[in-house]
Design an enzyme around this catalytic site. Structure first.
Site, PDB file in Angstrom:
ATOM      1  N   GLN B 305       0.841  -1.192   0.000  1.00 41.14           N
ATOM      2  CA  GLN B 305       0.000   0.000   0.000  1.00 41.14           C
ATOM      3  C   GLN B 305       0.874   1.238   0.000  1.00 41.14           C
ATOM      4  O   GLN B 305       1.848   1.265   0.743  1.00 41.14           O
ATOM      5  CB  GLN B 305      -0.901   0.004   1.237  1.00 41.14           C
ATOM      6  CG  GLN B 305      -2.087  -0.910   1.051  1.00 41.14           C
ATOM      7  CD  GLN B 305      -3.094  -0.862   2.171  1.00 41.14           C
ATOM      8  OE1 GLN B 305      -3.924  -1.716   2.274  1.00 41.14           O
ATOM      9  NE2 GLN B 305      -3.025   0.136   3.042  1.00 41.14           N
ATOM     10  N   HIS B 329      -7.649   1.731   0.768  1.00 38.22           N
ATOM     11  CA  HIS B 329      -7.778   1.358   2.178  1.00 38.22           C
ATOM     12  C   HIS B 329      -8.544   2.440   2.943  1.00 38.22           C
ATOM     13  O   HIS B 329      -7.972   3.364   3.507  1.00 38.22           O
ATOM     14  CB  HIS B 329      -6.395   1.149   2.788  1.00 38.22           C
ATOM     15  CG  HIS B 329      -6.443   0.368   4.074  1.00 38.22           C
ATOM     16  ND1 HIS B 329      -5.323  -0.057   4.724  1.00 38.22           N
ATOM     17  CD2 HIS B 329      -7.493  -0.077   4.810  1.00 38.22           C
ATOM     18  CE1 HIS B 329      -5.674  -0.726   5.820  1.00 38.22           C
ATOM     19  NE2 HIS B 329      -6.987  -0.740   5.885  1.00 38.22           N
TER      20      HIS B 329
END
Lengths: 380, 380
Positions: B305, B329
């Site tokens: 991420q 996210h």
């Protein structure tokens, strides 16, 4: 078996499901794979052709229904039973009913018979029967409502599009993302669908679950679900973060959510409509979304249907660039629902063809020249 | 107030929230409107700057955290407390911890502290405290899971994209649309989030709600929710139409959903992952989606991420051209959740700064040189 009249059997049927038509394949390695579960199509004809033909009846299926030269308008003259889906319906106007001299039964393969002029139907051939498969898609629609509420409140669409576009910006996605917990949700009408929506929302710990309906739930049900009735619609709307429309379309609800009523809603609230497109004024919803007074609008019903390419609710967005959760008219036509309504149509046909006329009372909309349900015309 | 050391106060703080950064405005008629509720950003700094500075402490906020010349790596040497979000975290590796000579407390503004090398943390400066705001986003994530399940099962994404594209084809949308009713749903782990997911699914009349966890729920809870434990993971997966992953990332769950385990899942099932991206092998998930063995995959966690532009799970689709419900996210960072975790971080800081050290036990991950929770390392 193709026939324009009654010469090959006692009855002429129409399974008419334009808008749900093939090719129904998905492309995969082995080539085209048909989806036989997609029963509500012109190809699969609710799975009833063999059953009808074995009894000597004639089934005509078409998706040609617009204009005076359509197959519908031609076959209409002889048809004894007409079956249509509510998703892209064959409209039975007063003019068309006047031509349907043999018509006895109009069946909606699903729920929602507002495509029939019911007052005219009550005067046609001494009163035709209009029946639908009550309950066949209520769970499907209730699930769709809860999904749409979550999609709007949690800002799913712009977030997913960001991913598809190769981007990553959590702040952009999060700045219009909320929890459903702690919000006030209200349903306009608490019939078969509205009640199921509230039941599914119960564990989400909403601040309040409200409903507006001329007919209150029993105190036991209210307690079980944890919901409260508000007698005045505007009063309910002013309290709601989320409003879900679950009433039928009739003369009192047509255009109900116009500029004036939307102005009574809480600023920044979400509106979900899976009932009928004409219950809202589309231009007024689009305008409210654009101004941010509505934070989101979603659902699967349109006026007219199919929605033309330029329908404003296809593209309307809130000031954050999101807040649109529209889909085509599909909530009630999941593969699971198609199985249920195909079974239900078969059962209605059997009641008629057998001469038993033992319809489920809840399936009857108009019958014997009068309204058989409170949901439609008589509340005018 | 900007400072690289401790000279202006007793403590040096980092609120570090890269990935959630501005500009946070929305463009509307009146110009740019800030969203002050977006607390977890470098601009809004959890709303704690004034509170800290009034006590004489120093707060440094940065989103520069990559490479040896990053502000993070420079300030790390003096920092006594480090605060980070879990969404785009500042990784506290063993190497970085070795340099953090003054570090006493690492706070995750949210839930999920796998960005800290916990074994190394237990050996750093006699054992630093790693704390997170337990419970601050469990409801948000549970809602996101239910939303994602509905979005996948009801085929929302291709249907919405059809509308955006100006098209209308109900059959195309419906041919991969199902109801959640009657399906078997299973959760991998039934902790704070998994249990909340099951509770929210209870009124959907699923065929069965299953869970896999080393720690069973009490018989009373099982009965209340209407769920059943399956002791063997593969046995559970073989029964599930929908699987939701709600376990933490640790050595036993890293890469758990690989080709072999996915092959044990029911063909045509849906998989939802809002736990951690590295629990699945992304290439294997993409392949299973492409073949149709998985009908859908959705969630908000990625490895790494932020997801790079070429991450295969951005674009993977099933043979129907849908089945992807991925977002960045964000599930735990709704505006409602940000308020809760900002409050929670302030409370953890207050426990430390006041010298009371009266942390909520459930917030502690490692403390005093040892693991304080069963959720992480000691299950290896």
């Amino acid at each position: 078996m193709r026939s324009g009249g009654q010469e090959t059997g006692r009855h002429l049927f129409w399974v008419w499901s334009a808008g749900i038509r093939g090719p129904l394949g998905m492309v995969e390695k082995r080539g085209v794979v048909l989806v036989p579960e997609l029963l509500g199509t012109t190809e699969n004809e609710l799975g009833i052709r063999k059953w009808l033909e074995d009894q000597g009846h004639t089934l005509v299926t078409t998706s040609s229904k617009e204009g005076e030269d359509s197959v519908f308008d031609k076959e209409l003259v002889d048809a004894e039973i007409i079956i249509t889906t509510p998703f892209h319906p064959g409209y039975l106007t007063a003019e068309r009913l006047a031509k349907a001299k043999n018509l006895k039964l109009a069946v909606t393969a699903g729920i929602g018979s507002d495509h029939v002029d019911l007052n005219a139907a009550n005067k046609t051939n001494g009163g035709i029967t209009v029946a639908e498969v009550t309950g066949s898609n209520v769970v499907s629609v209730a699930e769709h409502v809860v999904m749409t509420i979550l999609v709007l409140v949690r800002n799913f669409v712009p977030a997913h599009e960001m991913i598809e576009q190769g981007r990553w910006d959590v702040a952009e996605a999060a700045k219009n993302e909320f929890d459903l917990e702690g919000k006030v949700v209200g349903t306009v009408a608490v019939g078969r669908i509205g009640e199921r929506v509230l039941r599914r929302l119960a564990p989400f710990d909403c601040k309040e679950l409200l409903y507006y309906d001329y007919q209150p739930l029993s105190p036991e049900k209210e307690k079980e679900i944890g919901c409260r009735r508000v007698e005045d619609l505007e009063e309910m709307l002013a309290q709601c973060d989320v409003v879900t429309i679950n009433c039928p379309l009739h003369e009192k609800t047509r255009g109900l959510f116009n500029k004036d009523l939307i102005a009574k809603m809480k600023p920044g609230s979400w509106l979900v409509n899976t009932a009928r497109g004409a219950i809202v004024v589309k231009e007024d919803v689009a305008e409210a979304l654009k101004s941010g007074h509505l934070r989101g609008y979603g659902g699967d019903v349109w006026f007219p249907q199919p929605a033309p390419k330029e329908h404003p609710l296809r593209y309307a967005k809130n000031p954050f660039g999101g807040g649109n959760a529209m889909v085509p008219h599909m909530s009630g036509t999941s593969l699971d629902a198609q199985k249920r309504y195909a079974d239900g149509v078969k059962s209605i046909l059997d009641s008629y063809l057998s001469g038993r006329f033992d319809y489920r009372p809840q399936d009857l909309i108009v019958h014997g020249g009068d309204y058989a349900t409170k949901a439609y015309g008589q509340r005018k």
